[in-house]
Write a protein that holds these residues in place. Structure first.
Motif, PDB file in Angstrom:
ATOM      1  N   ASP A   6     -14.865  29.882 -14.351  1.00  0.00           N
ATOM      2  CA  ASP A   6     -14.757  30.376 -13.018  1.00  0.00           C
ATOM      3  C   ASP A   6     -16.015  30.377 -12.512  1.00  0.00           C
ATOM      4  O   ASP A   6     -16.112  31.026 -11.270  1.00  0.00           O
ATOM      5  CB  ASP A   6     -14.318  32.093 -13.205  1.00  0.00           C
ATOM      6  N   LEU A  22     -16.411  31.939  -8.740  1.00  0.00           N
ATOM      7  CA  LEU A  22     -15.186  31.249  -7.689  1.00  0.00           C
ATOM      8  C   LEU A  22     -14.484  32.536  -7.086  1.00  0.00           C
ATOM      9  O   LEU A  22     -13.815  32.302  -6.017  1.00  0.00           O
ATOM     10  CB  LEU A  22     -14.636  30.311  -8.268  1.00  0.00           C
ATOM     11  N   ARG A  79      -9.881  33.328  -3.935  1.00  0.00           N
ATOM     12  CA  ARG A  79     -10.388  32.096  -4.981  1.00  0.00           C
ATOM     13  C   ARG A  79     -10.914  30.953  -3.976  1.00  0.00           C
ATOM     14  O   ARG A  79     -10.224  30.507  -3.119  1.00  0.00           O
ATOM     15  CB  ARG A  79      -9.306  31.569  -5.798  1.00  0.00           C
ATOM     16  N   TRP A  80     -11.951  30.521  -4.221  1.00  0.00           N
ATOM     17  CA  TRP A  80     -12.846  29.559  -3.335  1.00  0.00           C
ATOM     18  C   TRP A  80     -12.743  28.312  -4.116  1.00  0.00           C
ATOM     19  O   TRP A  80     -12.540  28.260  -5.634  1.00  0.00           O
ATOM     20  CB  TRP A  80     -14.205  29.940  -3.168  1.00  0.00           C
ATOM     21  N   THR A  81     -13.015  27.215  -3.453  1.00  0.00           N
ATOM     22  CA  THR A  81     -12.648  25.841  -4.011  1.00  0.00           C
ATOM     23  C   THR A  81     -14.123  25.478  -4.060  1.00  0.00           C
ATOM     24  O   THR A  81     -14.764  25.344  -3.165  1.00  0.00           O
ATOM     25  CB  THR A  81     -11.682  25.049  -3.378  1.00  0.00           C
ATOM     26  N   GLU A  83     -16.057  22.055  -3.188  1.00  0.00           N
ATOM     27  CA  GLU A  83     -16.146  20.789  -2.294  1.00  0.00           C
ATOM     28  C   GLU A  83     -16.843  19.994  -2.901  1.00  0.00           C
ATOM     29  O   GLU A  83     -16.435  18.758  -3.113  1.00  0.00           O
ATOM     30  CB  GLU A  83     -16.341  21.207  -0.906  1.00  0.00           C
ATOM     31  N   LEU A  98     -19.144  25.381  -1.482  1.00  0.00           N
ATOM     32  CA  LEU A  98     -17.940  25.967  -1.783  1.00  0.00           C
ATOM     33  C   LEU A  98     -17.070  26.110  -0.304  1.00  0.00           C
ATOM     34  O   LEU A  98     -17.635  26.314   0.657  1.00  0.00           O
ATOM     35  CB  LEU A  98     -17.979  27.366  -2.400  1.00  0.00           C
ATOM     36  N   LEU A 100     -13.408  28.148   1.544  1.00  0.00           N
ATOM     37  CA  LEU A 100     -12.391  29.105   1.697  1.00  0.00           C
ATOM     38  C   LEU A 100     -11.495  28.674   3.028  1.00  0.00           C
ATOM     39  O   LEU A 100     -12.147  28.659   4.068  1.00  0.00           O
ATOM     40  CB  LEU A 100     -12.941  30.275   1.598  1.00  0.00           C
ATOM     41  N   ASN A 103      -4.815  30.694   3.933  1.00  0.00           N
ATOM     42  CA  ASN A 103      -3.499  30.399   3.340  1.00  0.00           C
ATOM     43  C   ASN A 103      -2.404  31.226   3.654  1.00  0.00           C
ATOM     44  O   ASN A 103      -2.596  32.344   4.321  1.00  0.00           O
ATOM     45  CB  ASN A 103      -3.827  30.382   1.781  1.00  0.00           C
ATOM     46  N   LYS A 115     -11.595  27.546   8.278  1.00  0.00           N
ATOM     47  CA  LYS A 115     -12.517  27.003   7.248  1.00  0.00           C
ATOM     48  C   LYS A 115     -13.935  27.645   7.023  1.00  0.00           C
ATOM     49  O   LYS A 115     -14.506  27.339   7.919  1.00  0.00           O
ATOM     50  CB  LYS A 115     -12.409  25.422   7.214  1.00  0.00           C
TER      51      LYS A 115
END
Length: 207
Positions: A6, A22, A79-81, A83, A98, A100, A103, A115
């Protein structure tokens, strides 16, 4: 305790490091030459559900109470991704990016396409955070955002903030009344909960 799956860790060889969770893209640790600079509550919960208490939570798309969703928005509980993330330092710095994006869950609260790109750069003498919001839809929207930093200090009663003189602020401790700051150095020797109406210049903490 947070799971390593995480977290993203940025590290330099001189005791400088940053750890970001995250869940909420919350920075939970910033060590400069081995010394921790951020405060995280002992009561913080790392369950990927609740907002993490302390560190540097991300507030977006709303600061404060929000009719459309949770206080301070959904970014700090989303929850972030990752990149991108540097494998090793380059020119004395190491960086992670990161993101977001909207969704189904965010659109139920706030029906906009967006974004958010959050870039964290650790250098020898500084930690830089860049926050960018891109409108991915056809409809304009307004938002508020904040990197809600909790600094660790040895004695808060000896801490001051400078360069606030002349600025208007709402004092929540005094019932939400508006005041104009008249001090060169604002001390934190008592309960202090204020929101500046407009900044427009850089302040400095003195500890």
């Amino acid at each position: 305790m947070a799971s390593s799956a995480d977290e993203v860790v940025l590290s330099l060889n001189d005791g400088n490091s940053v750890t970001v969770h995250l869940h909420g893209a919350t920075v939970t640790s910033w060590r400069h030459k081995g010394t921790e600079r951020l405060f995280v509550s002992k009561q913080a919960v790392f369950d990927n559900k609740k907002a993490i208490r302390g560190g540097i939570p991300v507030v977006f798309p709303n600061f404060g109470p929000w009719d459309l969703g949770p206080q301070h928005g959904f970014a700090r509980t989303s929850r972030w991704t990752v990149e991108s993330k540097d494998d090793k330092p380059s020119n004395g710095a190491i960086k992670a990016v990161l993101i977001l994006e909207d969704n189904e869950a965010t659109r139920k609260m706030w029906n906009h396409k967006f974004k958010v790109t959050y870039t964290l750069t650790l250098k020898d003498t500084e930690f830089v955070m860049d926050f960018a919001v891109e409108n991915k839809g056809d409809q304009a929207f307004s938002f508020t955002a904040l990197l809600h930093t909790y600094l660790r200090v040895e004695d808060v009663t000896k801490t001051t903030v400078s360069n606030l003189k002349g600025l208007k602020y709402v004092d929540k401790v005094k019932g939400g009344d508006m005041f104009t700051e008249d001090r060169e150095l604002v001390s934190l020797a008592e309960n202090y909960d204020s929101c500046l109406e407009s900044m427009g210049r850089q302040s400095q903490g003195n500890v």
